[in-house]
Scaffold this motif. Structure first.
Motif, short mmCIF file in Angstrom:
data_model
loop_
_atom_site.label_atom_id
_atom_site.label_comp_id
_atom_site.label_asym_id
_atom_site.label_seq_id
_atom_site.Cartn_x
_atom_site.Cartn_y
_atom_site.Cartn_z
N TYR A 175 3.20 -0.83 -4.41
CA TYR A 175 3.60 -1.93 -3.52
C TYR A 175 2.44 -2.18 -2.57
CZ TYR A 175 6.44 -4.87 -0.48
OH TYR A 175 6.94 -5.93 0.24
N GLY A 176 1.66 -3.20 -2.86
CA GLY A 176 0.39 -3.42 -2.17
C GLY A 176 0.48 -4.15 -0.86
N SER A 177 1.68 -4.46 -0.41
CA SER A 177 1.82 -5.23 0.82
C SER A 177 1.70 -4.33 2.05
CB SER A 177 3.18 -5.93 0.84
OG SER A 177 3.34 -6.70 2.02
N SER A 178 1.43 -4.95 3.20
CA SER A 178 1.41 -4.23 4.46
C SER A 178 2.80 -3.72 4.80
CB SER A 178 0.92 -5.15 5.58
OG SER A 178 1.18 -4.58 6.86
N ARG A 179 2.85 -2.56 5.45
CA ARG A 179 4.12 -2.02 5.92
C ARG A 179 4.74 -2.90 7.00
NH1 ARG A 179 5.31 3.39 5.67
NH2 ARG A 179 7.24 2.69 6.62
N SER A 180 3.95 -3.80 7.59
CA SER A 180 4.48 -4.68 8.64
C SER A 180 4.90 -6.04 8.11
CB SER A 180 3.42 -4.86 9.75
OG SER A 180 3.14 -3.62 10.37
N ALA A 181 4.86 -6.22 6.80
CA ALA A 181 5.23 -7.51 6.21
C ALA A 181 6.72 -7.80 6.43
CB ALA A 181 4.90 -7.51 4.73
N ASN A 182 7.10 -9.05 6.17
CA ASN A 182 8.50 -9.45 6.42
C ASN A 182 9.48 -8.78 5.46
OD1 ASN A 182 7.18 -11.12 4.45
ND2 ASN A 182 9.00 -12.45 4.44
N GLN A 185 10.75 -5.43 3.94
CA GLN A 185 10.72 -4.00 4.26
C GLN A 185 11.50 -3.21 3.21
OE1 GLN A 185 9.28 -2.59 7.40
NE2 GLN A 185 8.24 -4.57 7.15
N SER A 187 -3.03 -3.18 8.30
CA SER A 187 -3.81 -3.86 7.26
C SER A 187 -3.96 -3.04 5.98
CB SER A 187 -5.20 -4.21 7.79
OG SER A 187 -5.90 -3.05 8.20
N SER A 188 -3.42 -1.83 5.95
CA SER A 188 -3.53 -1.01 4.75
C SER A 188 -2.18 -0.96 4.02
CB SER A 188 -3.97 0.41 5.11
OG SER A 188 -3.03 1.05 5.94
N ALA A 189 -2.26 -0.87 2.69
CA ALA A 189 -1.03 -0.71 1.91
C ALA A 189 -0.47 0.68 2.12
CB ALA A 189 -1.32 -0.95 0.43
#
Length: 343
Positions: free
Chosen positions: A50-57, A59, A235-237
């Motif tokens: 799961y390459g998205s940021s942990r802060s993405a919308n 969760q 900014s990190s996955a």
């Protein structure tokens, strides 16, 4: 030497089988079938990455589940997982750079938690005078829980000698104690209760005893919340979500494998002749032998151990590793060779 399969208790080299007493899979999880099945199940649910940021919308609840488990396991207020133990250490040091007047490090501290311009805790076996001066400041102490070439946890009692004008943050790398030392393998974080430590922070690789590629940071909730808003973290996955969920699902397996590891270490302790040429502690799964030519003797007896140059400024790392997967007959073979070559 190159191999074409995971080196568990048996390793195959050039079509020949050897007993393997190396690596860092202390709990024997990478080849544990039930553990593997949990990972497969979670990959089917959470995907391979799961390459998205942990802060993405979006969760993923896998992170919440796994991080709640690991914080409880370590006995910390809160924990965060990251893609590696190295990144966990680097982020902690980066954040503390703006909060620390001076860093100090114990001997043998891993590069994951090294800080620029850090000063040694000891100078010629005495506490660094810089730690004892009258300056009022915030300092950070960096250390491994069990330094390289050692078999016992670091003795932190010397920190009691630091005067109260120094506000101490302790950062401890538990990559080689999490899953091994402490109650059920919880590590030593929860046992560190020195009165002059204001904050303690634990980092660790989960790729050792826990058998999963990733890292963890554990501390008080305030510090963990600081990390959640830090640019490098945002900014990190994250760590593979399937792996994080597997931590929570594998709680019973961790306990079972930890018990097996303890039994194997106790068996070694009961049958190994104790001598100054054998560096061993009955609570830790490593043996550092000081027997000339032992590596060649072991290889001739179809045993391979860890042997490599760990860093440019140290001696060769010559280490025997006991895991939960070793059988009594494996241990008997090793013990017999060590007992016959100590003198």
């Amino acid at each position: 030497m190159k191999v074409n399969q995971f080196p568990d208790r048996i390793i195959e080299v050039e079509n020949e089988e050897y007993l393997y007493f190396g690596g860092t899979a202390y709990l024997g999880l990478p080849t544990h079938s039930e553990f593997q099945n949990l990972i497969i199940k979670n990959i089917l649910q959470w995907g391979t990455a799961y390459g998205s940021s942990r802060s993405a919308n979006i969760q993923l609840t896998a992170y919440e589940n796994g991080e709640r488990f690991i914080a409880h396991f370590i006995k910390a207020d809160a924990a965060l997982t990251l893609s590696s133990g190295m990144l966990a250490g680097k982020i902690v040091v980066e954040i503390l750079e703006s909060q620390t007047d001076c860093f100090f490090h114990f001997p043998g501290t891993h590069s994951a938690i090294k800080a620029p311009n850090s000063l040694p805790v000891f100078i010629e076996n005495e506490l660094n005078p810089r730690l004892l001066d009258t300056a009022t400041e915030k300092i950070t102490i960096l250390t491994d829980s069990v330094p390289s070439f050692q078999i016992r946890p670091i003795d932190l009692s010397i920190l009691n000698s630091i005067p109260s004008n120094k506000e101490i943050t302790l950062v401890i790398d538990e990559s080689h104690s999490l899953g091994i030392l402490g109650t059920n393998g919880c590590g030593i974080y929860s046992t560190i209760n020195l009165p002059n430590i204001k904050r303690k922070i634990m980092v660790a690789s989960l790729g050792k005893a826990f058998g999963l590629t990733g890292g963890v940071i554990a501390s008080d909730s305030e510090f963990i919340n600081q990390i959640k808003t830090y640019d490098t973290y945002i900014s990190s996955a994250g760590m593979n979500a399937a792996f994080v969920q597997t931590m929570a699902d594998a709680a019973a397996i961790y306990l079972q494998q930890h018990q097996k590891l303890k039994e194997n270490i106790q068996y070694i302790d009961a049958h190994l002749i104790k001598n100054k040429t054998i560096h061993f502690d009955p609570k830790y799964p490593l043996i550092y032998p000081k027997i000339i030519g032992l590596t060649e003797i072991l290889t001739a007896n179809k045993i391979i151990v860890t042997n490599f140059k760990y860093s440019t400024d140290t001696q060769n790392l010559n280490r025997i590793v006991i895991t939960a997967n070793h059988r009594k007959e494996d241990l008997d073979t090793l013990i017999q060779i060590l007992n016959c070559n100590q003198f």
